[in-house]
Motif scaffolding. Structure first.
Motif, short mmCIF file in Angstrom:
data_model
loop_
_atom_site.label_atom_id
_atom_site.label_comp_id
_atom_site.label_asym_id
_atom_site.label_seq_id
_atom_site.Cartn_x
_atom_site.Cartn_y
_atom_site.Cartn_z
N ASP A 97 0.83 -1.21 0.00
CA ASP A 97 0.00 0.00 0.00
C ASP A 97 0.86 1.26 0.00
N LEU A 98 1.88 1.28 0.85
CA LEU A 98 2.75 2.45 0.95
C LEU A 98 3.54 2.71 -0.33
N LEU A 99 3.92 1.65 -1.00
CA LEU A 99 4.81 1.78 -2.15
C LEU A 99 4.08 1.70 -3.50
N ARG A 100 2.76 1.67 -3.47
CA ARG A 100 1.99 1.49 -4.71
C ARG A 100 2.37 2.52 -5.78
N GLU A 101 2.39 3.79 -5.44
CA GLU A 101 2.69 4.83 -6.43
C GLU A 101 4.13 4.72 -6.92
N SER A 102 5.05 4.50 -5.99
CA SER A 102 6.46 4.38 -6.36
C SER A 102 6.66 3.17 -7.27
N ARG A 103 6.02 2.06 -6.95
CA ARG A 103 6.15 0.85 -7.77
C ARG A 103 5.56 1.09 -9.15
N SER A 104 4.44 1.78 -9.20
CA SER A 104 3.81 2.07 -10.49
C SER A 104 4.73 2.91 -11.36
N ARG A 105 5.35 3.94 -10.77
CA ARG A 105 6.27 4.80 -11.54
C ARG A 105 7.51 4.03 -11.97
N SER A 106 8.06 3.23 -11.05
CA SER A 106 9.30 2.52 -11.40
C SER A 106 9.07 1.51 -12.51
N LEU A 107 7.88 0.92 -12.57
CA LEU A 107 7.61 -0.04 -13.64
C LEU A 107 7.35 0.64 -14.98
N GLN A 108 7.29 1.97 -14.99
CA GLN A 108 7.16 2.73 -16.24
C GLN A 108 8.53 3.04 -16.85
N VAL A 109 9.59 2.86 -16.09
CA VAL A 109 10.94 3.11 -16.58
C VAL A 109 11.25 2.08 -17.67
N PRO A 110 11.70 2.53 -18.83
CA PRO A 110 11.99 1.58 -19.92
C PRO A 110 12.92 0.46 -19.46
N GLY A 111 12.52 -0.76 -19.75
CA GLY A 111 13.32 -1.92 -19.39
C GLY A 111 13.09 -2.43 -17.98
N ARG A 112 12.48 -1.61 -17.13
CA ARG A 112 12.30 -2.00 -15.73
C ARG A 112 11.40 -3.23 -15.56
N PRO A 113 10.27 -3.32 -16.26
CA PRO A 113 9.44 -4.52 -16.07
C PRO A 113 10.21 -5.82 -16.37
N GLN A 114 11.02 -5.81 -17.43
CA GLN A 114 11.79 -7.02 -17.76
C GLN A 114 12.84 -7.30 -16.70
N ARG A 115 13.51 -6.25 -16.20
CA ARG A 115 14.52 -6.47 -15.15
C ARG A 115 13.86 -6.99 -13.88
N SER A 116 12.68 -6.49 -13.58
CA SER A 116 11.95 -6.97 -12.41
C SER A 116 11.58 -8.44 -12.59
N LEU B 8 16.46 -6.09 -4.74
CA LEU B 8 16.22 -4.88 -3.94
C LEU B 8 17.19 -3.76 -4.31
N LYS B 9 18.42 -4.11 -4.60
CA LYS B 9 19.42 -3.10 -5.00
C LYS B 9 19.01 -2.45 -6.33
N GLU B 10 18.55 -3.26 -7.26
CA GLU B 10 18.10 -2.72 -8.55
C GLU B 10 16.91 -1.78 -8.36
N ILE B 11 16.00 -2.16 -7.50
CA ILE B 11 14.83 -1.31 -7.22
C ILE B 11 15.27 -0.02 -6.55
N GLU B 12 16.17 -0.13 -5.60
CA GLU B 12 16.67 1.05 -4.90
C GLU B 12 17.28 2.05 -5.89
N GLU B 13 18.05 1.55 -6.85
CA GLU B 13 18.69 2.43 -7.83
C GLU B 13 17.64 3.17 -8.66
N VAL B 14 16.58 2.48 -9.05
CA VAL B 14 15.53 3.12 -9.85
C VAL B 14 14.81 4.17 -9.02
N VAL B 15 14.47 3.84 -7.79
CA VAL B 15 13.74 4.77 -6.92
C VAL B 15 14.59 6.00 -6.62
#
Length: 86
Positions: free
Chosen positions: A29-48, A75-82
């Motif tokens: 719930d807390l990270l919903r918006e952040s996760r939504s934005r990070s998954l919009q980064v080109p290539g991010r969905p595939q890396r996830s 988690l490190k990859e996610i941290e870098e995107v955020v």
């Protein structure tokens, strides 16, 4: 994003740990918006997806060290995107 959440919930359910499930609910719930934005980064969905696949493979092999390493890498990859979004 639904598949991403489902993956995390499946692991929490498999752990049979009610505390992990509750923490996951709060985090999702807390990270919903952040996760939504990070998954919009080109290539991010595939890396996830690739990160999830590494975690799943390690869990299927019951290799705790590999699973931990895969989770930490994910988690490190996610941290870098955020951090780039700030």
């Amino acid at each position: 994003m639904d598949e991403d959440s489902d993956f995390h919930y499946a692991i929490a359910l498999a752990a049979r740990n009610s505390v992990v499930l509750r923490v996951l609910d709060v985090l999702m719930d807390l990270l919903r918006e952040s996760r939504s934005r990070s998954l919009q980064v080109p290539g991010r969905p595939q890396r996830s997806f690739d990160g999830h696949r590494r975690i799943l493979r390690a869990l299927q092999k019951r290799d705790a060290k590999a699973a931990e390493a895969a989770v930490r890498r994910h988690l490190k990859e996610i941290e870098e995107v955020v951090m780039r979004q700030l």
